[in-house]
Scaffold this motif. Structure first.
Motif, PDB file in Angstrom:
ATOM      1  N   THR A 328      -3.348  11.871 -13.112  1.00 37.79           N
ATOM      2  CA  THR A 328      -3.187  12.012 -14.565  1.00 37.79           C
ATOM      3  C   THR A 328      -3.490  10.683 -15.238  1.00 37.79           C
ATOM      4  O   THR A 328      -3.047   9.624 -14.768  1.00 37.79           O
ATOM      5  CB  THR A 328      -1.750  12.443 -14.899  1.00 37.79           C
ATOM      6  N   ALA A 329      -4.243  10.717 -16.318  1.00 37.83           N
ATOM      7  CA  ALA A 329      -4.553   9.492 -17.055  1.00 37.83           C
ATOM      8  C   ALA A 329      -3.270   8.813 -17.507  1.00 37.83           C
ATOM      9  O   ALA A 329      -2.318   9.469 -17.936  1.00 37.83           O
ATOM     10  CB  ALA A 329      -5.441   9.809 -18.247  1.00 37.83           C
ATOM     11  N   GLY A 330      -3.229   7.484 -17.394  1.00 36.42           N
ATOM     12  CA  GLY A 330      -2.044   6.737 -17.786  1.00 36.42           C
ATOM     13  C   GLY A 330      -2.077   5.327 -17.252  1.00 36.42           C
ATOM     14  O   GLY A 330      -3.090   4.865 -16.705  1.00 36.42           O
ATOM     15  N   ASN A 331      -0.936   4.633 -17.402  1.00 36.74           N
ATOM     16  CA  ASN A 331      -0.850   3.247 -16.952  1.00 36.74           C
ATOM     17  C   ASN A 331      -0.297   3.211 -15.522  1.00 36.74           C
ATOM     18  O   ASN A 331       0.720   3.842 -15.218  1.00 36.74           O
ATOM     19  CB  ASN A 331       0.048   2.445 -17.887  1.00 36.74           C
ATOM     20  N   TYR A 332      -0.969   2.471 -14.653  1.00 36.26           N
ATOM     21  CA  TYR A 332      -0.620   2.442 -13.235  1.00 36.26           C
ATOM     22  C   TYR A 332      -0.463   1.004 -12.728  1.00 36.26           C
ATOM     23  O   TYR A 332      -1.137   0.072 -13.215  1.00 36.26           O
ATOM     24  CB  TYR A 332      -1.692   3.137 -12.399  1.00 36.26           C
ATOM     25  N   HIS A 333       0.445   0.870 -11.748  1.00 35.10           N
ATOM     26  CA  HIS A 333       0.586  -0.391 -11.023  1.00 35.10           C
ATOM     27  C   HIS A 333      -0.277  -0.277  -9.770  1.00 35.10           C
ATOM     28  O   HIS A 333      -0.022   0.560  -8.905  1.00 35.10           O
ATOM     29  CB  HIS A 333       2.045  -0.642 -10.645  1.00 35.10           C
ATOM     30  N   VAL A 334      -1.321  -1.099  -9.691  1.00 36.98           N
ATOM     31  CA  VAL A 334      -2.272  -1.046  -8.586  1.00 36.98           C
ATOM     32  C   VAL A 334      -2.022  -2.235  -7.668  1.00 36.98           C
ATOM     33  O   VAL A 334      -1.930  -3.387  -8.123  1.00 36.98           O
ATOM     34  CB  VAL A 334      -3.724  -1.076  -9.101  1.00 36.98           C
ATOM     35  N   VAL A 335      -1.910  -1.971  -6.362  1.00 40.49           N
ATOM     36  CA  VAL A 335      -1.693  -3.017  -5.366  1.00 40.49           C
ATOM     37  C   VAL A 335      -2.809  -2.945  -4.337  1.00 40.49           C
ATOM     38  O   VAL A 335      -3.035  -1.900  -3.710  1.00 40.49           O
ATOM     39  CB  VAL A 335      -0.329  -2.865  -4.662  1.00 40.49           C
ATOM     40  N   LEU A 336      -3.522  -4.039  -4.155  1.00 41.24           N
ATOM     41  CA  LEU A 336      -4.530  -4.178  -3.115  1.00 41.24           C
ATOM     42  C   LEU A 336      -3.948  -5.084  -2.037  1.00 41.24           C
ATOM     43  O   LEU A 336      -3.667  -6.257  -2.288  1.00 41.24           O
ATOM     44  CB  LEU A 336      -5.818  -4.776  -3.690  1.00 41.24           C
ATOM     45  N   ASP A 337      -3.748  -4.525  -0.844  1.00 40.38           N
ATOM     46  CA  ASP A 337      -3.097  -5.256   0.248  1.00 40.38           C
ATOM     47  C   ASP A 337      -4.137  -5.676   1.283  1.00 40.38           C
ATOM     48  O   ASP A 337      -4.629  -4.849   2.056  1.00 40.38           O
ATOM     49  CB  ASP A 337      -2.016  -4.387   0.892  1.00 40.38           C
ATOM     50  N   LEU A 338      -4.461  -6.967   1.302  1.00 41.38           N
ATOM     51  CA  LEU A 338      -5.406  -7.533   2.257  1.00 41.38           C
ATOM     52  C   LEU A 338      -4.695  -8.413   3.282  1.00 41.38           C
ATOM     53  O   LEU A 338      -5.330  -9.192   3.990  1.00 41.38           O
ATOM     54  CB  LEU A 338      -6.474  -8.358   1.526  1.00 41.38           C
ATOM     55  N   SER A 339      -3.369  -8.288   3.363  1.00 44.67           N
ATOM     56  CA  SER A 339      -2.584  -9.170   4.229  1.00 44.67           C
ATOM     57  C   SER A 339      -2.691  -8.811   5.704  1.00 44.67           C
ATOM     58  O   SER A 339      -2.406  -9.643   6.563  1.00 44.67           O
ATOM     59  CB  SER A 339      -1.115  -9.163   3.799  1.00 44.67           C
ATOM     60  N   ASN A 340      -3.085  -7.562   6.019  1.00 43.47           N
ATOM     61  CA  ASN A 340      -3.281  -7.153   7.412  1.00 43.47           C
ATOM     62  C   ASN A 340      -4.773  -7.191   7.708  1.00 43.47           C
ATOM     63  O   ASN A 340      -5.524  -6.326   7.247  1.00 43.47           O
ATOM     64  CB  ASN A 340      -2.728  -5.746   7.649  1.00 43.47           C
ATOM     65  N   PRO A 341      -5.231  -8.174   8.460  1.00 38.18           N
ATOM     66  CA  PRO A 341      -6.681  -8.366   8.623  1.00 38.18           C
ATOM     67  C   PRO A 341      -7.380  -7.145   9.198  1.00 38.18           C
ATOM     68  O   PRO A 341      -6.931  -6.549  10.173  1.00 38.18           O
ATOM     69  CB  PRO A 341      -6.770  -9.566   9.582  1.00 38.18           C
ATOM     70  N   ARG A 342      -8.461  -6.748   8.528  1.00 42.33           N
ATOM     71  CA  ARG A 342      -9.301  -5.611   8.892  1.00 42.33           C
ATOM     72  C   ARG A 342      -8.564  -4.272   8.777  1.00 42.33           C
ATOM     73  O   ARG A 342      -9.081  -3.246   9.209  1.00 42.33           O
ATOM     74  CB  ARG A 342      -9.901  -5.768  10.294  1.00 42.33           C
ATOM     75  N   GLU A 343      -7.393  -4.272   8.186  1.00 43.17           N
ATOM     76  CA  GLU A 343      -6.633  -3.037   7.955  1.00 43.17           C
ATOM     77  C   GLU A 343      -6.176  -3.028   6.495  1.00 43.17           C
ATOM     78  O   GLU A 343      -4.997  -3.054   6.179  1.00 43.17           O
ATOM     79  CB  GLU A 343      -5.451  -2.934   8.915  1.00 43.17           C
ATOM     80  N   TYR A 344      -7.143  -2.998   5.588  1.00 49.65           N
ATOM     81  CA  TYR A 344      -6.885  -3.168   4.166  1.00 49.65           C
ATOM     82  C   TYR A 344      -6.527  -1.832   3.510  1.00 49.65           C
ATOM     83  O   TYR A 344      -7.120  -0.790   3.811  1.00 49.65           O
ATOM     84  CB  TYR A 344      -8.116  -3.787   3.498  1.00 49.65           C
ATOM     85  N   THR A 345      -5.566  -1.866   2.604  1.00 49.89           N
ATOM     86  CA  THR A 345      -5.091  -0.662   1.933  1.00 49.89           C
ATOM     87  C   THR A 345      -4.866  -0.933   0.453  1.00 49.89           C
ATOM     88  O   THR A 345      -4.870  -2.098   0.006  1.00 49.89           O
ATOM     89  CB  THR A 345      -3.754  -0.171   2.540  1.00 49.89           C
ATOM     90  N   TYR A 346      -4.665   0.139  -0.317  1.00 52.92           N
ATOM     91  CA  TYR A 346      -4.288  -0.009  -1.720  1.00 52.92           C
ATOM     92  C   TYR A 346      -3.334   1.120  -2.079  1.00 52.92           C
ATOM     93  O   TYR A 346      -3.254   2.142  -1.388  1.00 52.92           O
ATOM     94  CB  TYR A 346      -5.513  -0.013  -2.637  1.00 52.92           C
ATOM     95  N   SER A 347      -2.624   0.935  -3.208  1.00 50.54           N
ATOM     96  CA  SER A 347      -1.725   1.985  -3.693  1.00 50.54           C
ATOM     97  C   SER A 347      -1.757   2.017  -5.200  1.00 50.54           C
ATOM     98  O   SER A 347      -2.025   1.006  -5.870  1.00 50.54           O
ATOM     99  CB  SER A 347      -0.280   1.742  -3.193  1.00 50.54           C
ATOM    100  N   LEU A 348      -1.509   3.214  -5.762  1.00 47.49           N
ATOM    101  CA  LEU A 348      -1.417   3.415  -7.202  1.00 47.49           C
ATOM    102  C   LEU A 348      -0.078   4.051  -7.520  1.00 47.49           C
ATOM    103  O   LEU A 348       0.260   5.087  -6.951  1.00 47.49           O
ATOM    104  CB  LEU A 348      -2.548   4.345  -7.683  1.00 47.49           C
ATOM    105  N   THR A 349       0.677   3.436  -8.434  1.00 46.67           N
ATOM    106  CA  THR A 349       1.976   3.974  -8.829  1.00 46.67           C
ATOM    107  C   THR A 349       2.031   4.036 -10.335  1.00 46.67           C
ATOM    108  O   THR A 349       1.866   3.009 -11.025  1.00 46.67           O
ATOM    109  CB  THR A 349       3.134   3.093  -8.316  1.00 46.67           C
ATOM    110  N   GLN A 350       2.272   5.227 -10.889  1.00 43.13           N
ATOM    111  CA  GLN A 350       2.294   5.364 -12.339  1.00 43.13           C
ATOM    112  C   GLN A 350       3.518   4.683 -12.924  1.00 43.13           C
ATOM    113  O   GLN A 350       4.628   4.822 -12.414  1.00 43.13           O
ATOM    114  CB  GLN A 350       2.292   6.832 -12.749  1.00 43.13           C
ATOM    115  N   ASN A 351       3.313   3.900 -13.965  1.00 42.75           N
ATOM    116  CA  ASN A 351       4.411   3.187 -14.641  1.00 42.75           C
ATOM    117  C   ASN A 351       5.153   4.119 -15.590  1.00 42.75           C
ATOM    118  O   ASN A 351       4.632   5.113 -16.054  1.00 42.75           O
ATOM    119  CB  ASN A 351       3.878   1.982 -15.413  1.00 42.75           C
TER     120      ASN A 351
END
Length: 351
Positions: A328-351
């Motif tokens: 759903t369109a809206g404001n989101y908290h986006v996290v890009l996690d590059l702390s685990n080498p070669r196992e990169y992930t991201y997450s989206l959480t609606q504010n």
């Protein structure tokens, strides 16, 4: 006829006495028993477990002679393993069965071998025995003989290097990590916040990072050449970096990176990035941003030379393609996690 009746009464009385317990419940009284030997595998047999083979293939089959408790009863068998020399002080249960055979596939046997303390890619010795129990007599177990087998287990975790330095107090156990591309490869990489001097540190045989292990630093020319002897500290001004180190070719490189999010799902479309902010506590990049359904991706330094836009077979971010926001369109908290080498992930959480 009278003699036959008397004889039957005598037999019935003897059977009743033999089968009666002290508490009158009629249970068999089992005071001792015997257990035979393990039949297969042979003592001293060797197993080299292959991470590239079908992991459901049978790795080991254990068979044994039956335990004998002197009466007909259901017997449960518990197969135990322990690192040789530990005298089964902390055995690993590798299977329970009511039959005289237990087979384990490669993945399962490998997990138990590593769990018992054997080191990956190193030949070790594993002791195996079988314990028998019956009903509520489980506090009176019988044991088979113990055999020893040689096992070379593996790990699917990518080899790692630690990067201790001024950025985290020169503490190897808590240092950020780099990972190589595969088993046996020496091309390590990862994303690290650096601030001043740092070095590259290999793990010991148990996988722990501590001073005294092999470490590499600059050869003193600051031209990206690694040496393990008479080295100086590598150095970097404070910032977030893509770090590469090749311990086979003895080279290293750092590229300062500033990450952003771009695409139709973002306010500025594909025209420009919206910059993300590095969180030193979580070692991640974050942003609060308005999103609408559409494609997007992450890229560094407002260019396409370093970008993440799709998933590999293991579900981790990789270069190429576009990600899709279909929420759903809206404001989101986006996290890009590059702390685990070669196992990169991201997450989206609606504010």
């Amino acid at each position: 006829m009278k003699q036959l009746i008397n004889y039957c009464l005598i037999v019935a009385t003897m059977f009743f006495v033999a089968c009666s317990s002290d508490d009158g419940h009629g249970d068999f009284q089992i005071t001792e028993g015997t257990f035979g030997d393990i039949l297969t595998p042979n003592d001293g047999q060797s197993y080299t477990l292959n991470p590239f083979e079908n992991q459901t293939n049978t790795a080991i089959t254990i068979t044994w002679e039956s335990a004998d408790y002197g009466v007909p009863t259901q017997i449960s068998y518990i197969v135990e393993a322990a690192q040789s020399g530990t005298d089964f002080e902390e055995p690993v249960v590798i299977g329970t069965t009511s039959s005289n055979v237990l087979s384990l596939d490669i993945a399962t046997f490998n997990g138990y071998a590593v769990g018992a303390g054997l080191l990956p890619f190193t030949e070790g010795s594993l002791d195996i025995r079988v314990k028998s129990t019956i009903g509520n007599q489980s506090d009176m177990p019988l044991y088979s003989n113990a055999i020893s087998v040689s096992v070379t287990p593996f790990t699917t975790a990518l080899p790692k290097l630690a990067v201790p330095g001024n950025h985290q107090g020169w503490d190897p156990p808590t240092a950020p990590l780099l990972a190589s591309s595969a088993f046996g490869e020496t091309d390590y990489e990862g994303y690290v916040w650096l601030d001043g001097g740092y070095k590259f540190l290999a793990p010991d045989a148990a996988g722990a990072f501590q001073w005294g292990n092999t470490d590499w630093g600059d050869d003193g020319t600051s031209t990206g050449i690694l040496v393990a002897d008479d080295e100086t500290d590598c150095t970097a001004t404070a910032g977030y970096y893509f770090v590469q180190a090749n311990t086979g070719e003895l080279t290293y490189a750092t590229t300062a990176v500033s990450w952003g999010i771009i695409g139709e799902a973002t306010p500025t479309g594909w025209d420009s990035d919206t910059d993300m902010v590095y969180n030193s506590s979580t070692r991640t990049l974050e942003i609060d941003i308005d999103l609408e359904p559409g494609p997007f991706k992450f890229r560094a330094n407002n260019a396409w030379s370093i970008e993440l836009g799709s998933f590999n077979d293991d579900g981790f971010l990789q270069a190429g393609g576009d990600l899709t926001f279909d929420g759903t369109a809206g404001n989101y908290h986006v996290v890009l996690d590059l702390s685990n080498p070669r196992e990169y992930t991201y997450s989206l959480t609606q504010n």
